[in-house]
Write a protein that holds these residues in place. Structure first.
Motif, PDB file in Angstrom:
ATOM      1  N   ARG A   1      67.240  58.950  69.434  1.00 11.29           N
ATOM      2  CA  ARG A   1      67.675  58.324  70.687  1.00 11.29           C
ATOM      3  C   ARG A   1      68.342  56.965  70.444  1.00 11.29           C
ATOM      4  N   GLY A   2      68.329  56.500  69.195  1.00 14.25           N
ATOM      5  CA  GLY A   2      68.974  55.237  68.873  1.00 14.25           C
ATOM      6  C   GLY A   2      68.174  54.440  67.857  1.00 14.25           C
ATOM      7  N   ASP A   3      68.825  53.488  67.233  1.00 16.92           N
ATOM      8  CA  ASP A   3      68.175  52.629  66.245  1.00 16.92           C
ATOM      9  C   ASP A   3      67.070  51.826  66.933  1.00 16.92           C
ATOM     10  N   ARG A   4      65.988  51.603  66.213  1.00 13.64           N
ATOM     11  CA  ARG A   4      64.866  50.826  66.748  1.00 13.64           C
ATOM     12  C   ARG A   4      64.191  50.072  65.609  1.00 13.64           C
ATOM     13  N   TYR A   5      63.541  48.979  65.970  1.00 10.84           N
ATOM     14  CA  TYR A   5      62.750  48.259  64.979  1.00 10.84           C
ATOM     15  C   TYR A   5      61.334  48.820  64.990  1.00 10.84           C
ATOM     16  N   GLY A   6      60.577  48.524  63.940  1.00  6.95           N
ATOM     17  CA  GLY A   6      59.278  49.155  63.709  1.00  6.95           C
ATOM     18  C   GLY A   6      58.328  49.124  64.886  1.00  6.95           C
ATOM     19  N   PHE A   7      58.072  47.946  65.440  1.00 17.31           N
ATOM     20  CA  PHE A   7      57.103  47.862  66.531  1.00 17.31           C
ATOM     21  C   PHE A   7      57.631  48.527  67.798  1.00 17.31           C
ATOM     22  N   GLU A   8      58.938  48.540  67.960  1.00 23.77           N
ATOM     23  CA  GLU A   8      59.548  49.227  69.104  1.00 23.77           C
ATOM     24  C   GLU A   8      59.288  50.733  69.039  1.00 23.77           C
ATOM     25  N   ILE A   9      59.318  51.294  67.839  1.00 24.97           N
ATOM     26  CA  ILE A   9      59.007  52.718  67.662  1.00 24.97           C
ATOM     27  C   ILE A   9      57.559  52.967  68.062  1.00 24.97           C
ATOM     28  N   TYR A  10      56.656  52.109  67.608  1.00 28.10           N
ATOM     29  CA  TYR A  10      55.243  52.210  67.968  1.00 28.10           C
ATOM     30  C   TYR A  10      55.081  52.220  69.487  1.00 28.10           C
ATOM     31  N   LYS A  11      55.716  51.250  70.164  1.00 30.93           N
ATOM     32  CA  LYS A  11      55.591  51.145  71.620  1.00 30.93           C
ATOM     33  C   LYS A  11      56.188  52.366  72.320  1.00 30.93           C
ATOM     34  N   THR A  12      57.296  52.878  71.818  1.00 31.87           N
ATOM     35  CA  THR A  12      57.939  54.052  72.420  1.00 31.87           C
ATOM     36  C   THR A  12      57.011  55.254  72.360  1.00 31.87           C
ATOM     37  N   ILE A  13      56.368  55.452  71.221  1.00 36.67           N
ATOM     38  CA  ILE A  13      55.433  56.577  71.059  1.00 36.67           C
ATOM     39  C   ILE A  13      54.227  56.390  71.968  1.00 36.67           C
ATOM     40  N   ARG A  14      53.659  55.198  71.968  1.00 36.65           N
ATOM     41  CA  ARG A  14      52.497  54.917  72.824  1.00 36.65           C
ATOM     42  C   ARG A  14      52.842  55.110  74.292  1.00 36.65           C
ATOM     43  N   ASP A  15      53.975  54.583  74.718  1.00 33.16           N
ATOM     44  CA  ASP A  15      54.361  54.661  76.121  1.00 33.16           C
ATOM     45  C   ASP A  15      54.698  56.087  76.553  1.00 33.16           C
ATOM     46  N   ALA A  16      55.195  56.900  75.624  1.00 35.91           N
ATOM     47  CA  ALA A  16      55.536  58.290  75.952  1.00 35.91           C
ATOM     48  C   ALA A  16      54.301  59.089  76.366  1.00 35.91           C
ATOM     49  N   THR A  17      53.129  58.667  75.914  1.00 39.91           N
ATOM     50  CA  THR A  17      51.888  59.361  76.273  1.00 39.91           C
ATOM     51  C   THR A  17      51.122  58.620  77.366  1.00 39.91           C
ATOM     52  N   GLY A  18      51.790  57.666  78.002  1.00 40.77           N
ATOM     53  CA  GLY A  18      51.120  56.889  79.021  1.00 40.77           C
ATOM     54  C   GLY A  18      50.037  55.991  78.460  1.00 40.77           C
ATOM     55  N   GLY A  19      50.114  55.703  77.164  1.00 40.45           N
ATOM     56  CA  GLY A  19      49.147  54.835  76.520  1.00 40.45           C
ATOM     57  C   GLY A  19      47.856  55.515  76.120  1.00 40.45           C
ATOM     58  N   THR A  20      47.750  56.826  76.336  1.00 33.66           N
ATOM     59  CA  THR A  20      46.497  57.512  76.010  1.00 33.66           C
ATOM     60  C   THR A  20      46.359  57.812  74.521  1.00 33.66           C
ATOM     61  N   HIS A  21      47.477  57.917  73.815  1.00 38.23           N
ATOM     62  CA  HIS A  21      47.442  58.203  72.380  1.00 38.23           C
ATOM     63  C   HIS A  21      48.444  57.311  71.677  1.00 38.23           C
ATOM     64  N   GLU A  22      48.089  56.884  70.501  1.00 39.36           N
ATOM     65  CA  GLU A  22      48.996  56.076  69.713  1.00 39.36           C
ATOM     66  C   GLU A  22      48.788  56.391  68.247  1.00 39.36           C
ATOM     67  N   ILE A  23      49.814  56.098  67.475  1.00 41.53           N
ATOM     68  CA  ILE A  23      49.726  56.253  66.034  1.00 41.53           C
ATOM     69  C   ILE A  23      49.533  54.856  65.478  1.00 41.53           C
ATOM     70  N   LYS A  24      48.584  54.680  64.602  1.00 46.13           N
ATOM     71  CA  LYS A  24      48.278  53.353  64.065  1.00 46.13           C
ATOM     72  C   LYS A  24      49.513  52.756  63.403  1.00 46.13           C
ATOM     73  N   GLU A  25      49.650  51.462  63.592  1.00 42.60           N
ATOM     74  CA  GLU A  25      50.816  50.772  63.024  1.00 42.60           C
ATOM     75  C   GLU A  25      50.891  50.948  61.510  1.00 42.60           C
ATOM     76  N   ALA A  26      49.759  50.871  60.828  1.00 34.55           N
ATOM     77  CA  ALA A  26      49.761  51.027  59.369  1.00 34.55           C
ATOM     78  C   ALA A  26      50.305  52.395  58.977  1.00 34.55           C
ATOM     79  N   THR A  27      49.933  53.422  59.722  1.00 32.19           N
ATOM     80  CA  THR A  27      50.438  54.774  59.469  1.00 32.19           C
ATOM     81  C   THR A  27      51.940  54.812  59.679  1.00 32.19           C
ATOM     82  N   LEU A  28      52.410  54.183  60.752  1.00 29.58           N
ATOM     83  CA  LEU A  28      53.842  54.187  61.040  1.00 29.58           C
ATOM     84  C   LEU A  28      54.637  53.451  59.970  1.00 29.58           C
ATOM     85  N   TYR A  29      54.157  52.291  59.541  1.00 34.19           N
ATOM     86  CA  TYR A  29      54.913  51.545  58.536  1.00 34.19           C
ATOM     87  C   TYR A  29      54.957  52.288  57.204  1.00 34.19           C
ATOM     88  N   ALA A  30      53.910  52.996  56.862  1.00 31.19           N
ATOM     89  CA  ALA A  30      53.942  53.841  55.661  1.00 31.19           C
ATOM     90  C   ALA A  30      54.953  54.973  55.854  1.00 31.19           C
TER      91      ALA A  30
END
Length: 125
Positions: A33-62
């Protein structure tokens, strides 16, 4: 965070392990959907589930490091016009191809599991 006793049954049954197995594909989908910075990707994933599920930041950065190493995303530094300098990620053509293959594999797997779980042919007692 919602207390487990307040969650619907479907959410209680959710398997974080299952989601974790698809982190690469989820990140690639976000970058389609477009270029994003690391924490923005985290927020996009979290917000897509209404905040009920998230992927840990450490997992995402790896995941970002692995995807970049494998040539599926490119990392670059943004400018400082919006505060601190951020590392952005962009999906590559190879990343798009892997995303399409992973989605096809997910759909095939989901169809098999749905067939096995929703079959009307139950053994008679």
């Amino acid at each position: 965070m919602i207390h487990p006793s307040q969650r619907p049954a479907a959410e209680e049954a959710f398997s974080a392990d299952l989601l974790r197995g698809h982190t690469d594909t989820i990140v690639l989908a976000t970058l389609r959907r477009g270029d994003r910075y690391g924490f923005e990707i985290y927020k996009t994933i979290r917000d897509a589930t209404g905040g009920t599920h998230e992927i840990k930041e450490a997992t995402l950065y790896a995941t970002y490091r692995r995807l970049a190493k494998d040539g599926l995303v490119e990392a670059y530094w943004g400018d400082e016009s919006q505060g601190g300098r951020r590392k952005y990620y962009r999906i590559t053509d190879a990343g798009r191809a892997v995303f399409r293959r992973n989605v096809a594999a997910w759909v095939a797997t989901r169809d098999v599991v749905d067939t096995l779980l929703l079959t009307d042919k139950e053994p008679r007692s």
